[in-house]
Write a protein that holds these residues in place. Structure first.
Motif, PDB file in Angstrom:
ATOM      1  N   ASN A   1       0.804  -1.221   0.000  1.00 61.64           N
ATOM      2  CA  ASN A   1       0.000   0.000   0.000  1.00 61.64           C
ATOM      3  C   ASN A   1       0.839   1.274   0.000  1.00 61.64           C
ATOM      4  OD1 ASN A   1      -2.244  -1.595   0.057  1.00 61.64           O
ATOM      5  ND2 ASN A   1      -2.688  -1.293   2.229  1.00 61.64           N
TER       6      ASN A   1
ATOM      7  N   PHE B   1       2.626   4.542  -0.607  1.00 64.13           N
ATOM      8  CA  PHE B   1       2.365   5.537  -1.642  1.00 64.13           C
ATOM      9  C   PHE B   1       3.415   6.644  -1.626  1.00 64.13           C
ATOM     10  CE2 PHE B   1       0.196   9.537  -2.895  1.00 64.13           C
ATOM     11  CZ  PHE B   1      -0.103   9.213  -4.196  1.00 64.13           C
ATOM     12  N   LEU B   2       3.740   7.163  -0.444  1.00 64.45           N
ATOM     13  CA  LEU B   2       4.617   8.330  -0.350  1.00 64.45           C
ATOM     14  C   LEU B   2       6.008   8.058  -0.931  1.00 64.45           C
ATOM     15  CD1 LEU B   2       5.237  11.190   0.625  1.00 64.45           C
ATOM     16  CD2 LEU B   2       5.579  10.299   2.917  1.00 64.45           C
TER      17      LEU B   2
ATOM     18  N   PHE C   1       5.960   7.829  -4.638  1.00 67.74           N
ATOM     19  CA  PHE C   1       5.530   9.146  -5.126  1.00 67.74           C
ATOM     20  C   PHE C   1       6.725  10.081  -5.209  1.00 67.74           C
ATOM     21  CE2 PHE C   1       3.910  13.463  -4.341  1.00 67.74           C
ATOM     22  CZ  PHE C   1       2.934  13.561  -5.329  1.00 67.74           C
ATOM     23  N   VAL C   2       7.623  10.001  -4.237  1.00 64.88           N
ATOM     24  CA  VAL C   2       8.781  10.889  -4.190  1.00 64.88           C
ATOM     25  C   VAL C   2       9.949  10.326  -5.010  1.00 64.88           C
ATOM     26  CG1 VAL C   2      10.543  11.798  -2.630  1.00 64.88           C
ATOM     27  CG2 VAL C   2       8.150  11.927  -1.986  1.00 64.88           C
TER      28      VAL C   2
ATOM     29  N   THR D   1       0.245   1.604  -6.744  1.00 68.82           N
ATOM     30  CA  THR D   1      -0.355   2.771  -6.075  1.00 68.82           C
ATOM     31  C   THR D   1      -0.144   4.055  -6.862  1.00 68.82           C
ATOM     32  OG1 THR D   1       1.622   2.861  -4.707  1.00 68.82           O
ATOM     33  CG2 THR D   1      -0.339   1.894  -3.713  1.00 68.82           C
TER      34      THR D   1
END
Lengths: 290, 276
Positions: free
Chosen positions: B208, B210-211, B214-215, B226
């Motif tokens: 799960n 995401f961060l 994302f970065v 995700t």
């Protein structure tokens, strides 16, 4: 037991230690150091400035972010912990609650991006599930993901996800309470509600304080729902510390100021943990845990 | 215990039905909308659809390039979990069973790692991985995921090992076994319950996550499920039913796995939180 070891025993901890150093220890130290450096994008210019910290109290967006974080924590205490406790109180009275509990817990395992996208659709003004229900009931449709509702709506989704988590924890505590604790109250004719609030809830206050800790610190850590659901939020009505941090260092490439926000966020989270630890010590005391 | 003397009131029955509706209706709405056409959906977003057509699932699966992103997520998650279980069990075993200088300090450091939020090290992590040339690689997901999962895994496993009886180990040492043999042949085999709990917790968290991607990941080709779904939703935000179909595809296998292993999953996730 006799302790074993010898001169090579520490080697077992080395792989974990190395990875921990690379991912957590060194980057944390770097972030703290970056916050007192001047930068031009990724070029460090000089060390030993406090300019980033001086900027913090004057930053209006940061103030709004803080405010939103507190409002979010207020709502999620009710919607996650409060609802979780209510659901646990209902579940212990159900003859077969397994399916009920499994269903309510289910959103916890989903990626928050998926839940966020689904609820973004449910919140849509024209085609959203919630406004359709409001219209059906004869009410006015709402702009769920805009001010003044923004933070509340995100809290609502958080509640939908995490109420089942807290229900599971509280339920486990409630069913561990020995029957004898409740018998005399039952014989005295106390109502289930009285028993719940006077006997059962106080006996699981340890778990409730834990919930308090998770929600207050989590309120400053959550990123996914805000990022996913508020892509169209030009007024930044739903800016929070984690999204503001990522925007500052990642999109605007402001390493120094982003690091200062990181340090601030770290201090807030650790500060809350300290306060909750004190509450635990003086308020919860040495009671038996359930 | 259960208050068997208390019978269900109509209020309680209403509350249970209401709660079930709150959880079932949005999910049902997602599945039904996924099988509609956009004009039909926009005409009446909630209601009986004109027709149900599973074609959206195929289209969403292909347009979101799901095979690739499911694959990336599986590789990242499996590697993360393997690393966490191996490293954490070795460290926890030494903290629980072996004696050496600095042992308690080391364990304290990991305990401290439990309270640091990811935001404390995110900026440094990004700059570090950038200078190591690891951005946009699969390692930029696996290493942070594993590093973040270590602390909780070590703490849970250490306390579990502490509670295990040591008689078997003592007799193995009598027979001249080494500490590693005891770890591999005795401690790990009798600890399968905690290994499963920690694996479930780590797997779900990594799946799960995401961060971090994302970065760290800007290259569409190696995005996990995700963040690729996030990009997909941004690009096709006007195609409602296609998005519902994509969400349904991601959710369905997770629901199936969850409802098959619900007991273990609930125990795994709550154990991860309770040690905080």
């Amino acid at each position: 037991m006799k302790q074993h070891g010898g001169s090579t025993a520490w080697l077992y901890a080395v792989p974990a230690m190395l990875l921990f150093t690379l991912i957590i220890a060194v980057p944390t130290a770097m972030t703290f150091m970056f916050s007192i450096m001047e930068w031009r994008r990724f070029q460090p210019l000089s060390l030993g400035t406090v300019q980033h910290y001086l900027r913090l109290p004057q930053d209006l967006t940061l103030r709004r972010a803080f405010n939103n974080n507190f409002v979010y924590i207020f709502w999620t205490l009710i919607l996650e912990v409060g609802t979780g406790l209510t659901l646990a109180g209902v579940a212990i009275h159900l003859r077969r609650s397994t399916l009920f509990r499994s269903l309510v817990f289910a959103p916890v395992v989903l990626p928050s991006i998926v839940t966020g996208l689904l609820w973004q659709q449910a919140f849509a003004f024209e085609s959203g599930l919630l406004n359709r229900i409001l219209l059906f009931a004869g009410a006015e449709p709402l702009r769920w993901l805009g001010p003044p509702l923004t933070v509340f709506s995100i809290s609502l989704v958080s509640g939908w996800i995490w109420a089942g988590f807290f229900m599971t924890i509280f339920y486990a505590g409630l069913v561990r309470i020995p029957e004898s604790f409740l018998e005399s109250a039952l014989l005295d004719g106390a109502s289930p509600l009285t028993i719940f609030f006077r006997i059962q809830v106080p006996l699981i206050r340890n778990l409730i304080v834990l919930g308090l800790l998770i929600v207050t610190t989590g309120g400053f850590k959550g990123f996914d729902l805000w990022q996913v659901m508020l892509r169209r939020d030009p007024l930044e009505s739903g800016v929070v510390l984690p999204t503001y941090l990522v925007r500052t260092f990642f999109e605007n490439r402001n390493i120094g100021y982003g690091s200062a926000i990181s340090v601030l966020l770290t201090a807030v989270v650790i500060g809350i943990m300290g306060v909750v630890a004190l509450i635990r010590r003086f308020y919860v005391g040495e009671m038996e845990e359930y | 215990m259960r208050l068997t003397t208390v019978q269900g009131s109509w209020f309680r029955r209403f509350l249970v039905l209401f709660v079930l509706a709150v959880y079932v209706v949005p999910i049902l709405w997602m599945y039904v909308s996924a099988m509609r056409t956009d004009p039909d959906f926009l005409a009446r977003p909630v209601g009986i659809p004109a027709s149900l057509n599973p074609g959206n699932f195929v289209r969403a699966y292909q347009m979101a390039d799901m095979t690739r992103h499911f694959g990336i997520s599986i590789i990242v998650t499996a590697t993360t979990t393997a690393i966490v279980i191996l490293f954490a069990s070795l460290a926890a075993y030494s903290f629980s069973r072996l004696r050496y200088r600095g042992r308690n300090v080391l364990f304290g450091v990991f305990f401290l790692g439990l309270i640091l939020p990811v935001q404390s090290y995110l900026v440094g992590l990004f700059v570090l991985f950038r200078s190591l040339g690891l951005l946009n690689t699969i390692m930029a997901m696996i290493l942070p995921n594993a590093g973040m999962g270590l602390a909780i895994a070590i703490v849970i496993m250490k306390y579990y090992f502490d509670a295990l009886p040591t008689t078997l180990e003592e007799s193995a040492y009598m027979d001249g076994a080494s500490t590693f043999l005891v770890y591999r042949r005795i401690v790990m085999p009798i600890s399968s319950a905690i290994v499963i709990t920690v694996s479930i917790f780590t797997t779900i968290t990594a799946w799960n996550e995401f961060l971090i991607p994302f970065v760290m990941i800007q290259n569409q080709r190696i995005r996990p499920l995700t963040t690729s779904l996030f990009v997909f939703a941004t690009r096709f935000s006007a195609q409602y039913t296609l998005l519902f179909a994509a969400l349904s595809i991601v959710v369905t296998p997770m629901f199936i796995i969850y409802f098959v292993f619900q007991k273990q999953v609930q125990a795994g996730i709550t154990a991860g939180a309770l040690k905080e």
